[in-house]
Write an enzyme that holds these catalytic residues in place. Structure first.
Site, mmCIF file in Angstrom:
data_model
loop_
_atom_site.group_PDB
_atom_site.id
_atom_site.type_symbol
_atom_site.label_atom_id
_atom_site.label_comp_id
_atom_site.label_asym_id
_atom_site.label_seq_id
_atom_site.Cartn_x
_atom_site.Cartn_y
_atom_site.Cartn_z
ATOM 1 N N THR A 100 11.134 20.046 15.599
ATOM 2 C CA THR A 100 9.810 19.591 15.136
ATOM 3 C C THR A 100 9.670 19.576 13.621
ATOM 4 O O THR A 100 8.557 19.430 13.114
ATOM 5 C CB THR A 100 8.699 20.472 15.726
ATOM 6 O OG1 THR A 100 8.875 21.829 15.274
ATOM 7 C CG2 THR A 100 8.705 20.441 17.248
ATOM 8 N N TRP A 101 10.764 19.720 12.896
ATOM 9 C CA TRP A 101 10.678 19.709 11.426
ATOM 10 C C TRP A 101 10.149 18.330 10.981
ATOM 11 O O TRP A 101 10.734 17.291 11.284
ATOM 12 C CB TRP A 101 12.060 19.964 10.848
ATOM 13 C CG TRP A 101 12.086 20.159 9.360
ATOM 14 C CD1 TRP A 101 11.025 20.280 8.510
ATOM 15 C CD2 TRP A 101 13.254 20.280 8.552
ATOM 16 N NE1 TRP A 101 11.450 20.467 7.214
ATOM 17 C CE2 TRP A 101 12.815 20.468 7.214
ATOM 18 C CE3 TRP A 101 14.622 20.249 8.807
ATOM 19 C CZ2 TRP A 101 13.711 20.624 6.150
ATOM 20 C CZ3 TRP A 101 15.501 20.413 7.752
ATOM 21 C CH2 TRP A 101 15.043 20.595 6.446
ATOM 22 N N ASP A 114 11.675 23.911 19.383
ATOM 23 C CA ASP A 114 11.858 24.736 18.189
ATOM 24 C C ASP A 114 10.875 24.307 17.107
ATOM 25 O O ASP A 114 10.700 23.118 16.835
ATOM 26 C CB ASP A 114 13.286 24.581 17.660
ATOM 27 C CG ASP A 114 13.480 25.305 16.331
ATOM 28 O OD1 ASP A 114 13.699 26.522 16.364
ATOM 29 O OD2 ASP A 114 13.375 24.642 15.277
ATOM 30 N N TYR A 156 7.046 24.772 8.766
ATOM 31 C CA TYR A 156 6.983 23.326 8.965
ATOM 32 C C TYR A 156 5.545 22.823 8.819
ATOM 33 O O TYR A 156 4.685 23.103 9.653
ATOM 34 C CB TYR A 156 7.513 22.938 10.335
ATOM 35 C CG TYR A 156 8.966 23.291 10.601
ATOM 36 C CD1 TYR A 156 9.825 23.679 9.576
ATOM 37 C CD2 TYR A 156 9.480 23.236 11.887
ATOM 38 C CE1 TYR A 156 11.137 23.997 9.823
ATOM 39 C CE2 TYR A 156 10.805 23.551 12.148
ATOM 40 C CZ TYR A 156 11.635 23.936 11.112
ATOM 41 O OH TYR A 156 12.947 24.256 11.364
ATOM 42 N N GLN A 203 19.928 37.278 19.620
ATOM 43 C CA GLN A 203 20.303 36.349 20.680
ATOM 44 C C GLN A 203 20.909 35.050 20.178
ATOM 45 O O GLN A 203 21.646 34.393 20.912
ATOM 46 C CB GLN A 203 19.070 36.011 21.529
ATOM 47 C CG GLN A 203 18.461 37.197 22.227
ATOM 48 C CD GLN A 203 19.386 37.781 23.279
ATOM 49 O OE1 GLN A 203 19.843 37.082 24.180
ATOM 50 N NE2 GLN A 203 19.688 39.060 23.153
ATOM 51 N N TYR A 221 20.992 22.762 14.255
ATOM 52 C CA TYR A 221 19.923 21.867 13.807
ATOM 53 C C TYR A 221 20.499 20.702 13.009
ATOM 54 O O TYR A 221 21.641 20.739 12.571
ATOM 55 C CB TYR A 221 18.849 22.624 13.030
ATOM 56 C CG TYR A 221 19.193 23.123 11.639
ATOM 57 C CD1 TYR A 221 19.135 22.291 10.523
ATOM 58 C CD2 TYR A 221 19.500 24.465 11.424
ATOM 59 C CE1 TYR A 221 19.408 22.756 9.255
ATOM 60 C CE2 TYR A 221 19.769 24.951 10.147
ATOM 61 C CZ TYR A 221 19.717 24.095 9.063
ATOM 62 O OH TYR A 221 19.989 24.567 7.800
#
Length: 283
Positions: A24-25, A53, A58, A165, A196
């Site tokens: 979603t950047w 994400d 952002y 994680q 990414y």
């Protein structure tokens, strides 16, 4: 019962997440595009791309608000990831930042909370904050982003650091440096790599003649080739951004692309793997 076709990746905690999610950047910043962006995200959920994400950075929270509107009535279907800025990552600041993110996301918890990049706060203090957030039920899991091999060693050396994680890093055909040491280290420890910018900055990979040639060979798009290449190995998930529904559908179809030995040879020739260690690249 619905048959699931999405490939999954295991987190160290044995939770399974989709190999292909949604980034979603840059989303949520233009009111004129908001409806189309919401439609794109919700279509992604329909297509089993249920990992979304985002980050507090952002659009200064705009992307989180968009995601909150996209998932509020489907929260149980979504593996939600967001990130805290390093300057907010002290014990009190991380908790406050997480609460602000939860408010924007319209939820009472996130599934994976990441430290966006290494910063001035001692990592032990950040891990303490993340552990407390877990105990409070505000996050389920935590991890890091833009951490190189030496940075990860610092994480695992602190109390509760073994609970990390995932490491979200830049990885695509044009940025293969992690293959030398970071990726093997993550694979040995079971840490999930979340790639990414799979098309690289401004889509430079998509315009490369070698990628275009492979795409034409398969009758698919260059973007689908780029995505298929990134997720060719176990333990890697990727989060391409799609601002339009048709782009979301195109990304999902990349799972059906089967690259051949000839394809890999041609792509390696155009984008050689690393021949030694290099600093982690970031965008």
């Amino acid at each position: 019962m619905k048959t699931l076709s999405m490939r999954m990746v295991d987190l160290p905690a044995s939770e399974q997440i989709p190999v292909l999610g949604q980034g979603t950047w840059g989303l949520g910043e233009d009111p004129m595009r908001r409806d189309e962006e919401l439609t794109a995200l919700r279509l992604g959920l329909d297509l089993e791309m249920t990992l979304i994400d985002t980050a507090e950075m952002y659009g200064d929270g705009a992307a989180e608000r968009l995601v909150g509107d996209a998932v509020f009535d489907r929260r149980d279907d979504v593996f939600l990831v967001t990130k805290v800025l390093p300057e907010h990552a002290d014990r009190a600041g991380a908790i406050e930042a997480c609460e602000r993110s939860l408010h924007r996301l319209r939820t009472d918890h996130v599934d994976l909370y990441l430290l966006h990049w290494p910063g001035p706060v001692p990592v032990e203090e950040t891990v303490e904050a993340f552990t407390l957030l877990q105990q409070q039920g505000k996050i389920r899991f935590w991890g890091v982003s833009n951490f190189d091999t030496t940075d990860l060693l610092e994480v695992t050396a602190v109390p509760d650091g073994h609970a990390a994680q995932a490491d979200q890093v830049l990885y695509n055909l044009a940025r293969r440096g992690i293959e030398w040491d970071l990726l093997p280290a993550c694979q040995r420890s079971g840490l999930t790599v979340m790639a990414y910018a799979p098309f690289d900055h401004r889509g430079t990979v998509l315009r490369h003649p070698a990628v275009i040639a492979v795409a034409e060979r398969h009758g698919v798009t260059p973007g689908q080739v780029a995505l298929a290449w990134v997720i060719r190995q176990d333990g890697i998930t990727t989060i391409p951004k799609a601002a339009h529904p048709e782009h979301t559908a195109e990304n999902r179809a990349a799972l059906d692309v089967r690259l051949t030995a000839e394809d890999f040879t041609d792509l390696d020739r155009a984008f050689p793997p690393p021949d030694g260690p290099a600093p982690l690249e970031v965008l």
